[in-house]
Scaffold this motif. Structure first.
Motif, PDB file in Angstrom:
ATOM      1  N   PHE A   1     -32.007   2.541  -0.539  1.00 33.21           N
ATOM      2  CA  PHE A   1     -33.338   2.148  -1.000  1.00 33.21           C
ATOM      3  C   PHE A   1     -33.448   0.637  -0.952  1.00 33.21           C
ATOM      4  O   PHE A   1     -32.572  -0.073  -1.429  1.00 33.21           O
ATOM      5  CB  PHE A   1     -33.540   2.641  -2.437  1.00 33.21           C
ATOM      6  N   LEU A   2     -34.550   0.175  -0.382  1.00 31.70           N
ATOM      7  CA  LEU A   2     -34.806  -1.273  -0.372  1.00 31.70           C
ATOM      8  C   LEU A   2     -36.033  -1.560  -1.228  1.00 31.70           C
ATOM      9  O   LEU A   2     -37.116  -1.052  -0.962  1.00 31.70           O
ATOM     10  CB  LEU A   2     -35.050  -1.751   1.067  1.00 31.70           C
TER      11      LEU A   2
ATOM     12  N   SER B   1     -19.907  -3.994  12.260  1.00 32.73           N
ATOM     13  CA  SER B   1     -20.267  -2.618  11.929  1.00 32.73           C
ATOM     14  C   SER B   1     -20.643  -2.500  10.460  1.00 32.73           C
ATOM     15  O   SER B   1     -20.276  -3.345   9.642  1.00 32.73           O
ATOM     16  CB  SER B   1     -19.077  -1.698  12.228  1.00 32.73           C
ATOM     17  N   VAL B   2     -21.426  -1.462  10.164  1.00 33.66           N
ATOM     18  CA  VAL B   2     -21.772  -1.155   8.782  1.00 33.66           C
ATOM     19  C   VAL B   2     -21.496   0.327   8.554  1.00 33.66           C
ATOM     20  O   VAL B   2     -22.057   1.187   9.228  1.00 33.66           O
ATOM     21  CB  VAL B   2     -23.257  -1.452   8.478  1.00 33.66           C
TER      22      VAL B   2
ATOM     23  N   SER C   1     -30.874  -7.702   4.009  1.00 32.80           N
ATOM     24  CA  SER C   1     -31.558  -6.549   3.391  1.00 32.80           C
ATOM     25  C   SER C   1     -32.252  -5.710   4.448  1.00 32.80           C
ATOM     26  O   SER C   1     -32.165  -4.487   4.442  1.00 32.80           O
ATOM     27  CB  SER C   1     -32.627  -7.012   2.392  1.00 32.80           C
ATOM     28  N   TYR C   2     -32.959  -6.394   5.350  1.00 33.55           N
ATOM     29  CA  TYR C   2     -33.729  -5.675   6.365  1.00 33.55           C
ATOM     30  C   TYR C   2     -32.823  -4.958   7.356  1.00 33.55           C
ATOM     31  O   TYR C   2     -33.116  -3.849   7.792  1.00 33.55           O
ATOM     32  CB  TYR C   2     -34.661  -6.629   7.112  1.00 33.55           C
ATOM     33  N   VAL C   3     -31.725  -5.605   7.740  1.00 35.65           N
ATOM     34  CA  VAL C   3     -30.806  -4.986   8.691  1.00 35.65           C
ATOM     35  C   VAL C   3     -30.212  -3.720   8.072  1.00 35.65           C
ATOM     36  O   VAL C   3     -30.105  -2.680   8.725  1.00 35.65           O
ATOM     37  CB  VAL C   3     -29.705  -5.979   9.114  1.00 35.65           C
ATOM     38  N   LEU C   4     -29.873  -3.777   6.794  1.00 35.74           N
ATOM     39  CA  LEU C   4     -29.293  -2.600   6.132  1.00 35.74           C
ATOM     40  C   LEU C   4     -30.310  -1.466   6.054  1.00 35.74           C
ATOM     41  O   LEU C   4     -29.956  -0.299   6.150  1.00 35.74           O
ATOM     42  CB  LEU C   4     -28.795  -2.964   4.730  1.00 35.74           C
TER      43      LEU C   4
END
Lengths: 251, 150
Positions: free
Chosen positions: A81-82, A59-60, A44-47
């Motif tokens: 949005f997180l 890769s994202v 979640s945090y990496v995204l």
């Protein structure tokens, strides 16, 4: 919409994500489950682009863009949005002021005129109804003195106001009693639509009774070891994670 | 309210001397340190023997931006009779990565996020100011802290 390919990430020199791949299309709801320490929160945090994590491979891609090259605020303005597992308190800043600043930052990014205070207040009160939140909360400081359930509900209010394309819910169910859980789940369900995607990170199947996912993925040891439909979540609830960890161990 | 940035040092304070009976006072001090700035607050609250039933409340809050700055508080309380009530509270907090990330995740730039947190911190004082002055103070604060983070 979101394409994660063979993602590797470390935090403090320790490898946490070890080759995670996931594809999310518009309108889909993906649930990510897994035991403690499997890398759910890190994902979640990496995204969302939080500092402290190093991407060591993979890769994202988000809407055709390289998500990892964008700053956290650029990602937010592009519609990522997180919903935080532990929402942060900002003393002295009223909730409505904060919401308006965030909302207008996005409008500006899209080249739309900013919404004025009066129109925004009306808009945000409508949204507060969606999560059954007392409008009095809009005048209080952001999350300050809120109970655990109120903080989570406030996250969903922000989600409703900002109308993100991709929402990542990081253990939104933790610390919620059953009534609060239903309200939060209802709020999210009302937000579902063909253009919006959700990634729901959770420990327990309970939340998925209310937010029915299209896909369920099990994260273990930093990679997705099993994917399936909503039945998989029920099986996990009954049998735990043990059987998957042994079955899905990398060769 | 005091703001220090870069290598500034501020040594500020308040004196409150109570002479009359049942007199009351409140001191609210907010110090913000950024860069290598150092903020010092020295407070004197003197309750004279004649100030029967006097009350004072002092609050001293410090906010730190970054790891190189500092805040120091030296309160002095001199109470000359046994019927007075004197209180002192102090706090020091740091703008956390978590707060910044939270605001940025909602689409605010780092500078806007810092400005929002700082203005929230000062709200108690800003609220007491006349509107025109509060607007000026708000803007001045943002200018003083420009480029101090990130």
């Amino acid at each position: 919409m979101l394409k994660i390919k063979d993602l590797h990430a470390t935090a403090g020199g320790k490898a946490i994500l070890k080759g995670l791949s996931l594809e999310v299309k518009p309108g889909e709801v993906h649930a990510i489950m897994g035991p403690n320490g499997s890398g759910k929160s890190t994902l979640s945090y990496v995204l969302a682009g939080r500092g402290g994590y190093e991407i060591t491979g993979g890769s994202v891609e988000y809407q055709g863009k390289d998500l990892l090259s964008l700053s956290p605020e650029e990602r937010a303005r592009e519609g990522v949005f997180l919903a935080f597992q532990y929402p942060v308190e900002i003393p002295g800043v009223s909730n409505k002021y904060f919401l308006k600043a965030a909302y207008n930052a996005q409008r500006k990014h899209r080249g739309e005129p900013e919404m004025d205070a009066g129109a925004f207040l009306k808009f945000v009160k409508e949204k507060a109804k969606l999560v059954e939140m007392d409008p009095a909360f809009l005048n209080r400081s952001v999350n300050e003195g809120f109970s655990g359930g109120e903080k989570k509900r406030n996250e969903i209010l922000q989600l409703a106001v900002l109308e993100p394309k991709l929402s990542i819910l990081d253990e939104t169910d933790s610390g919620l009693d059953i009534d609060a859980l239903k309200i939060v789940a209802n709020g999210i369900n009302k937000m579902r639509g063909p253009k919006r995607a959700f990634v729901v990170v959770t420990h327990y199947q309970r939340l998925l009774d209310y937010i029915v996912p299209d896909f369920v993925h099990v994260l273990s040891g930093g990679r997705i070891v099993k994917s399936g439909g909503k039945m998989l979540a029920q099986q996990l609830e009954k049998e735990g994670y043990g059987w998957i960890e042994t079955e899905g161990a990398p060769a | 309210m005091a703001v220090t940035n870069n290598y500034q040092q501020a040594d500020t304070g308040t004196k409150m001397i109570h002479i009359g009976k049942n007199t009351r006072s409140t001191i609210i001090s907010k110090g913000i340190s950024a860069g290598h700035g150092q903020n010092t607050y020295r407070g004197l609250v003197r309750i004279a023997k004649s100030a029967v039933g006097a009350r004072n409340y002092s609050q001293c809050d410090s906010l730190l931006l970054g790891a190189q700055c500092g805040a120091h508080t030296f309160p002095t309380l001199e109470v000359g009779n046994t019927t007075a009530t004197v209180e002192h509270e102090a706090s020091t907090s740091k703008i956390g990565e978590d707060q910044l990330f939270y605001l940025r995740q909602r689409g605010l730039s780092t500078e806007d996020a810092v400005g929002m947190i700082v203005n929230g911190f000062c709200k108690q004082v800003f609220n007491e100011l006349p509107l025109e002055f509060a607007v000026e103070a708000h803007k001045l604060m943002n200018i003083s802290l420009e480029g101090s983070v990130g």
